[in-house]
Design a protein around this motif. Structure first.
Motif, mmCIF file in Angstrom:
data_model
loop_
_atom_site.group_PDB
_atom_site.id
_atom_site.type_symbol
_atom_site.label_atom_id
_atom_site.label_comp_id
_atom_site.label_asym_id
_atom_site.label_seq_id
_atom_site.Cartn_x
_atom_site.Cartn_y
_atom_site.Cartn_z
ATOM 1 N N ALA A 72 -3.668 5.002 4.891
ATOM 2 C CA ALA A 72 -2.280 5.323 4.546
ATOM 3 C C ALA A 72 -1.846 6.623 5.230
ATOM 4 O O ALA A 72 -0.720 6.714 5.738
ATOM 5 C CB ALA A 72 -2.115 5.435 3.033
ATOM 6 N N LYS A 73 -2.729 7.607 5.264
ATOM 7 C CA LYS A 73 -2.414 8.871 5.935
ATOM 8 C C LYS A 73 -2.163 8.638 7.419
ATOM 9 O O LYS A 73 -1.207 9.178 7.983
ATOM 10 C CB LYS A 73 -3.555 9.882 5.749
ATOM 11 C CG LYS A 73 -3.657 10.440 4.352
ATOM 12 C CD LYS A 73 -4.861 11.347 4.213
ATOM 13 C CE LYS A 73 -5.006 11.824 2.787
ATOM 14 N NZ LYS A 73 -6.194 12.680 2.613
ATOM 15 N N GLN A 74 -3.005 7.826 8.053
ATOM 16 C CA GLN A 74 -2.855 7.545 9.482
ATOM 17 C C GLN A 74 -1.534 6.824 9.747
ATOM 18 O O GLN A 74 -0.815 7.153 10.689
ATOM 19 C CB GLN A 74 -4.032 6.707 9.990
ATOM 20 C CG GLN A 74 -3.992 6.458 11.483
ATOM 21 C CD GLN A 74 -4.055 7.742 12.303
ATOM 22 O OE1 GLN A 74 -4.850 8.637 12.012
ATOM 23 N NE2 GLN A 74 -3.220 7.842 13.312
ATOM 24 N N GLN A 75 -1.193 5.854 8.903
ATOM 25 C CA GLN A 75 0.069 5.124 9.070
ATOM 26 C C GLN A 75 1.267 6.038 8.853
ATOM 27 O O GLN A 75 2.282 5.919 9.541
ATOM 28 C CB GLN A 75 0.120 3.922 8.124
ATOM 29 C CG GLN A 75 -0.858 2.842 8.496
ATOM 30 C CD GLN A 75 -0.874 1.694 7.504
ATOM 31 O OE1 GLN A 75 -0.143 1.691 6.506
ATOM 32 N NE2 GLN A 75 -1.719 0.708 7.754
ATOM 33 N N TYR A 76 1.158 6.973 7.913
ATOM 34 C CA TYR A 76 2.220 7.946 7.654
ATOM 35 C C TYR A 76 2.428 8.825 8.890
ATOM 36 O O TYR A 76 3.559 9.025 9.338
ATOM 37 C CB TYR A 76 1.850 8.800 6.435
ATOM 38 C CG TYR A 76 2.883 9.823 6.040
ATOM 39 C CD1 TYR A 76 3.912 9.494 5.165
ATOM 40 C CD2 TYR A 76 2.827 11.137 6.508
ATOM 41 C CE1 TYR A 76 4.862 10.432 4.792
ATOM 42 C CE2 TYR A 76 3.765 12.073 6.141
ATOM 43 C CZ TYR A 76 4.779 11.720 5.275
ATOM 44 O OH TYR A 76 5.713 12.656 4.908
ATOM 45 N N VAL A 77 1.326 9.319 9.445
ATOM 46 C CA VAL A 77 1.395 10.165 10.642
ATOM 47 C C VAL A 77 2.055 9.392 11.788
ATOM 48 O O VAL A 77 2.939 9.914 12.480
ATOM 49 C CB VAL A 77 -0.014 10.663 11.036
ATOM 50 C CG1 VAL A 77 -0.009 11.292 12.424
ATOM 51 C CG2 VAL A 77 -0.545 11.642 10.002
ATOM 52 N N GLU A 78 1.636 8.155 11.994
ATOM 53 C CA GLU A 78 2.193 7.334 13.077
ATOM 54 C C GLU A 78 3.684 7.076 12.869
ATOM 55 O O GLU A 78 4.466 7.123 13.824
ATOM 56 C CB GLU A 78 1.434 6.018 13.186
ATOM 57 C CG GLU A 78 0.022 6.191 13.715
ATOM 58 C CD GLU A 78 -0.832 4.946 13.575
ATOM 59 O OE1 GLU A 78 -0.340 3.907 13.069
ATOM 60 O OE2 GLU A 78 -2.017 5.006 13.971
ATOM 61 N N LEU A 79 4.092 6.815 11.625
ATOM 62 C CA LEU A 79 5.507 6.571 11.337
ATOM 63 C C LEU A 79 6.334 7.828 11.582
ATOM 64 O O LEU A 79 7.402 7.766 12.207
ATOM 65 C CB LEU A 79 5.682 6.078 9.895
ATOM 66 C CG LEU A 79 7.110 5.782 9.448
ATOM 67 C CD1 LEU A 79 7.802 4.796 10.387
ATOM 68 C CD2 LEU A 79 7.117 5.252 8.013
ATOM 69 N N VAL A 80 5.850 8.975 11.139
ATOM 70 C CA VAL A 80 6.581 10.231 11.371
ATOM 71 C C VAL A 80 6.688 10.517 12.861
ATOM 72 O O VAL A 80 7.760 10.908 13.349
ATOM 73 C CB VAL A 80 5.911 11.413 10.607
ATOM 74 C CG1 VAL A 80 6.521 12.740 11.032
ATOM 75 C CG2 VAL A 80 6.054 11.224 9.107
ATOM 76 N N GLU A 81 5.612 10.284 13.612
ATOM 77 C CA GLU A 81 5.650 10.495 15.066
ATOM 78 C C GLU A 81 6.689 9.584 15.720
ATOM 79 O O GLU A 81 7.430 10.018 16.598
ATOM 80 C CB GLU A 81 4.272 10.267 15.692
ATOM 81 C CG GLU A 81 3.302 11.393 15.466
ATOM 82 C CD GLU A 81 3.781 12.729 16.012
ATOM 83 O OE1 GLU A 81 4.253 12.775 17.167
ATOM 84 O OE2 GLU A 81 3.704 13.729 15.275
ATOM 85 N N SER A 82 6.750 8.331 15.305
ATOM 86 C CA SER A 82 7.736 7.419 15.894
ATOM 87 C C SER A 82 9.156 7.846 15.529
ATOM 88 O O SER A 82 10.064 7.731 16.350
ATOM 89 C CB SER A 82 7.469 5.971 15.461
ATOM 90 O OG SER A 82 7.785 5.768 14.119
ATOM 91 N N LEU A 83 9.349 8.373 14.334
ATOM 92 C CA LEU A 83 10.673 8.860 13.921
ATOM 93 C C LEU A 83 11.060 10.110 14.719
ATOM 94 O O LEU A 83 12.212 10.270 15.098
ATOM 95 C CB LEU A 83 10.699 9.145 12.424
ATOM 96 C CG LEU A 83 10.626 7.916 11.519
ATOM 97 C CD1 LEU A 83 10.386 8.346 10.072
ATOM 98 C CD2 LEU A 83 11.860 7.072 11.630
ATOM 99 N N LYS A 84 10.084 10.984 14.972
ATOM 100 C CA LYS A 84 10.358 12.189 15.756
ATOM 101 C C LYS A 84 10.779 11.820 17.171
ATOM 102 O O LYS A 84 11.599 12.494 17.768
ATOM 103 C CB LYS A 84 9.106 13.071 15.803
ATOM 104 C CG LYS A 84 8.872 13.871 14.565
ATOM 105 C CD LYS A 84 7.552 14.611 14.542
ATOM 106 C CE LYS A 84 7.132 15.247 15.808
ATOM 107 N NZ LYS A 84 5.822 15.935 15.717
ATOM 108 N N ASN A 85 10.221 10.740 17.690
ATOM 109 C CA ASN A 85 10.532 10.288 19.051
ATOM 110 C C ASN A 85 11.741 9.374 19.099
ATOM 111 O O ASN A 85 12.083 8.867 20.167
ATOM 112 C CB ASN A 85 9.319 9.579 19.665
ATOM 113 C CG ASN A 85 8.133 10.516 19.820
ATOM 114 O OD1 ASN A 85 8.301 11.693 20.047
ATOM 115 N ND2 ASN A 85 6.938 9.968 19.678
ATOM 116 N N GLY A 86 12.369 9.149 17.951
ATOM 117 C CA GLY A 86 13.558 8.311 17.901
ATOM 118 C C GLY A 86 13.288 6.822 18.064
ATOM 119 O O GLY A 86 14.188 6.059 18.391
ATOM 120 N N GLU A 87 12.038 6.396 17.811
ATOM 121 C CA GLU A 87 11.682 4.999 18.003
ATOM 122 C C GLU A 87 11.997 4.114 16.802
ATOM 123 O O GLU A 87 12.141 2.926 16.941
ATOM 124 C CB GLU A 87 10.181 4.893 18.332
ATOM 125 C CG GLU A 87 9.823 5.564 19.640
ATOM 126 C CD GLU A 87 8.323 5.659 19.856
ATOM 127 O OE1 GLU A 87 7.570 5.026 19.113
ATOM 128 O OE2 GLU A 87 7.929 6.402 20.759
#
Length: 89
Positions: A72-87
């Motif tokens: 869950a932590k890894q998926q959270y990190v990946e989701l935040v990264e994609s949001l930061k990149n506007g994806e």
């Protein structure tokens, strides 16, 4: 602190500085992943009919039952990264 814990902590700080506010479904996903990553499986009573927001949040979290905290932590990190990149939004 493990590497995933450090990334999770950084993502929690980063989510406050996103370029734009995510949509409601994405916010629910962020909430559920955060709760699963920090607490584990959903527990306690499900909010009642009058608490619509609480009910949706609980349902989103409960849907992740059985997901490991590190996953869950890894998926959270990946989701935040994609949001930061506007994806995602």
């Amino acid at each position: 602190m493990s590497d995933i814990d450090a990334q999770f902590a950084k993502a929690q700080a980063d989510v406050k500085d996103l370029p734009e506010r995510p949509g409601n479904l994405t916010l629910l996903r962020l909430y559920a992943l955060f709760k699963q990553g920090s607490v584990g499986d959903a527990d306690g009573d499900k909010p009642g009919f009058a608490d619509i927001v609480g009910k949706y949040k609980y349902d989103a979290w409960s849907a992740l039952t059985g997901t490991s905290q590190d996953t869950a932590k890894q998926q959270y990190v990946e989701l935040v990264e994609s949001l930061k990149n506007g994806e995602s939004a």
